[in-house]
Design a protein around this motif. Structure first.
Motif, PDB file in Angstrom:
ATOM      1  N   ARG A   1      10.730   5.012   1.325  1.00  0.00           N
ATOM      2  CA  ARG A   1      10.962   6.142   0.442  1.00  0.00           C
ATOM      3  C   ARG A   1       9.698   6.913   0.097  1.00  0.00           C
ATOM      4  N   VAL A   2       8.551   6.229   0.104  1.00  0.00           N
ATOM      5  CA  VAL A   2       7.332   6.859  -0.400  1.00  0.00           C
ATOM      6  C   VAL A   2       6.289   7.092   0.677  1.00  0.00           C
ATOM      7  N   ALA A   3       6.093   6.144   1.566  1.00  0.00           N
ATOM      8  CA  ALA A   3       4.917   6.206   2.450  1.00  0.00           C
ATOM      9  C   ALA A   3       5.258   5.717   3.844  1.00  0.00           C
ATOM     10  N   THR A   4       6.127   6.426   4.522  1.00  0.00           N
ATOM     11  CA  THR A   4       6.530   6.037   5.868  1.00  0.00           C
ATOM     12  C   THR A   4       5.333   6.029   6.818  1.00  0.00           C
ATOM     13  N   ARG A   5       5.226   4.976   7.629  1.00  0.00           N
ATOM     14  CA  ARG A   5       4.180   4.823   8.655  1.00  0.00           C
ATOM     15  C   ARG A   5       2.772   4.819   8.060  1.00  0.00           C
ATOM     16  N   SER A   6       2.671   4.366   6.809  1.00  0.00           N
ATOM     17  CA  SER A   6       1.376   4.332   6.133  1.00  0.00           C
ATOM     18  C   SER A   6       1.203   3.018   5.399  1.00  0.00           C
ATOM     19  N   LEU A   7      -0.041   2.697   5.074  1.00  0.00           N
ATOM     20  CA  LEU A   7      -0.360   1.625   4.148  1.00  0.00           C
ATOM     21  C   LEU A   7      -0.677   2.250   2.805  1.00  0.00           C
ATOM     22  N   VAL A   8      -0.079   1.748   1.749  1.00  0.00           N
ATOM     23  CA  VAL A   8      -0.402   2.231   0.409  1.00  0.00           C
ATOM     24  C   VAL A   8      -1.567   1.411  -0.114  1.00  0.00           C
ATOM     25  N   ALA A   9      -2.680   2.084  -0.359  1.00  0.00           N
ATOM     26  CA  ALA A   9      -3.887   1.410  -0.826  1.00  0.00           C
ATOM     27  C   ALA A   9      -3.967   1.464  -2.345  1.00  0.00           C
ATOM     28  N   GLY A  10      -4.276   0.321  -2.953  1.00  0.00           N
ATOM     29  CA  GLY A  10      -4.464   0.266  -4.393  1.00  0.00           C
ATOM     30  C   GLY A  10      -5.858   0.716  -4.804  1.00  0.00           C
ATOM     31  N   PRO A  11      -6.133   0.730  -6.106  1.00  0.00           N
ATOM     32  CA  PRO A  11      -7.419   1.228  -6.615  1.00  0.00           C
ATOM     33  C   PRO A  11      -8.634   0.484  -6.085  1.00  0.00           C
ATOM     34  N   THR A  12      -8.475  -0.793  -5.702  1.00  0.00           N
ATOM     35  CA  THR A  12      -9.614  -1.556  -5.177  1.00  0.00           C
ATOM     36  C   THR A  12      -9.618  -1.615  -3.654  1.00  0.00           C
ATOM     37  N   GLY A  13      -8.788  -0.784  -3.013  1.00  0.00           N
ATOM     38  CA  GLY A  13      -8.786  -0.735  -1.553  1.00  0.00           C
ATOM     39  C   GLY A  13      -7.974  -1.821  -0.889  1.00  0.00           C
ATOM     40  N   GLN A  14      -7.121  -2.495  -1.662  1.00  0.00           N
ATOM     41  CA  GLN A  14      -6.254  -3.522  -1.090  1.00  0.00           C
ATOM     42  C   GLN A  14      -4.854  -2.960  -0.869  1.00  0.00           C
ATOM     43  N   ALA A  15      -4.088  -3.622  -0.020  1.00  0.00           N
ATOM     44  CA  ALA A  15      -2.713  -3.202   0.243  1.00  0.00           C
ATOM     45  C   ALA A  15      -1.876  -4.410   0.599  1.00  0.00           C
ATOM     46  N   LEU A  16      -0.600  -4.334   0.244  1.00  0.00           N
ATOM     47  CA  LEU A  16       0.413  -5.278   0.699  1.00  0.00           C
ATOM     48  C   LEU A  16       1.514  -4.473   1.372  1.00  0.00           C
ATOM     49  N   ALA A  17       1.990  -4.951   2.496  1.00  0.00           N
ATOM     50  CA  ALA A  17       3.033  -4.232   3.224  1.00  0.00           C
ATOM     51  C   ALA A  17       3.904  -5.224   3.986  1.00  0.00           C
ATOM     52  N   PRO A  18       5.181  -4.891   4.176  1.00  0.00           N
ATOM     53  CA  PRO A  18       5.996  -5.715   5.072  1.00  0.00           C
ATOM     54  C   PRO A  18       5.360  -5.775   6.451  1.00  0.00           C
TER      55      PRO A  18
END
Length: 228
Positions: free
Chosen positions: A31-48
């Motif tokens: 819904r929000v970020a197709t084909r992307s990694l959503v990066a948090g404020p410290t540069g980390q990400a969790l993704a399926p």
């Protein structure tokens, strides 16, 4: 929040409540970020896993992943090491104008985590149904009833906030507060299950994943200035 906008977020809520964090996170990415990694404020990400392997950009900002230096996958923590998720570090996090769309992610994530909390409450009610102590049914014990009632109040409070919040105009602090309230409510609920609340294959696993998402994506401070 309009009916159409609200409907956009009830799906991650419903999925988290019935199918768990991993399925709901996949829905949120769609819904929000197709084909992307959503990066948090410290540069980390969790993704399926499928999202992480196929991602081409870092969101927000649409920065191409290819050629970025310092990006690496990291192992998931032990309690959820078998989750179908990938963890990343070294990504460019939201900055400047990127905070405006990032608030949409924080809103969707709060709905997801609210669904996880509601699912935990469902499991507790099912777990306690028919169970008895020496002085009667567990669900009628004053301490248990008070804990469950407080959790329901917390969830209704967060739901009301998320229904009314404007992710474009309202402060980031409002969304962060909603996340912290869910975390505190989950911590209070888990002990009601006894040891079953803390096993790797029990309800505590979903709560752990929910809290891990909060660790990755919540800003450490709420005084974020979003450009108009």
């Amino acid at each position: 929040m309009t009916i159409d906008t609200l409907a956009r977020w009830t799906a991650p809520y419903d999925t988290a409540r019935s199918a768990g964090v991993e399925a709901a996170l996949a829905d949120l990415y769609d819904r929000v970020a197709t084909r992307s990694l959503v990066a948090g404020p410290t540069g980390q990400a969790l993704a399926p896993g499928p999202v992480g392997r196929a991602a081409e950009w870092v969101w927000p900002g649409g920065i191409p992943l290819r050629g970025l230096a310092g990006v690496a996958t990291v192992p998931l923590p032990g309690p959820v090491r078998d989750a179908g998720l990938m963890a990343f570090r070294g990504l460019p996090g939201p900055d400047g104008a990127g905070w405006a769309p990032y608030r949409t992610w924080l809103l969707g994530l709060a709905w997801l985590r609210l669904g996880t909390s509601a699912g935990l409450l469902d499991q507790i009610r099912a777990h306690l149904a028919g169970r008895r102590a020496a002085d009667g049914p567990l669900l009628r014990q004053q301490l248990v009833r008070a804990t469950l009632a407080e959790a329901v109040t917390d969830q209704l409070t967060v739901q009301a906030l998320l229904t009314d919040v404007d992710p474009v105009a309202d402060p980031v602090a409002d969304l962060v507060q909603a996340h912290h309230q869910l975390t505190a409510s989950d911590h209070a609920l888990l002990p009601v299950l006894g040891a079953a609340g803390f096993t790797e294959d029990g309800p505590g696993r979903e709560v752990y994943l929910s809290h891990l998402l909060a660790d990755v994506y919540l800003p450490a401070h709420c005084d974020v200035r979003v450009p108009a």
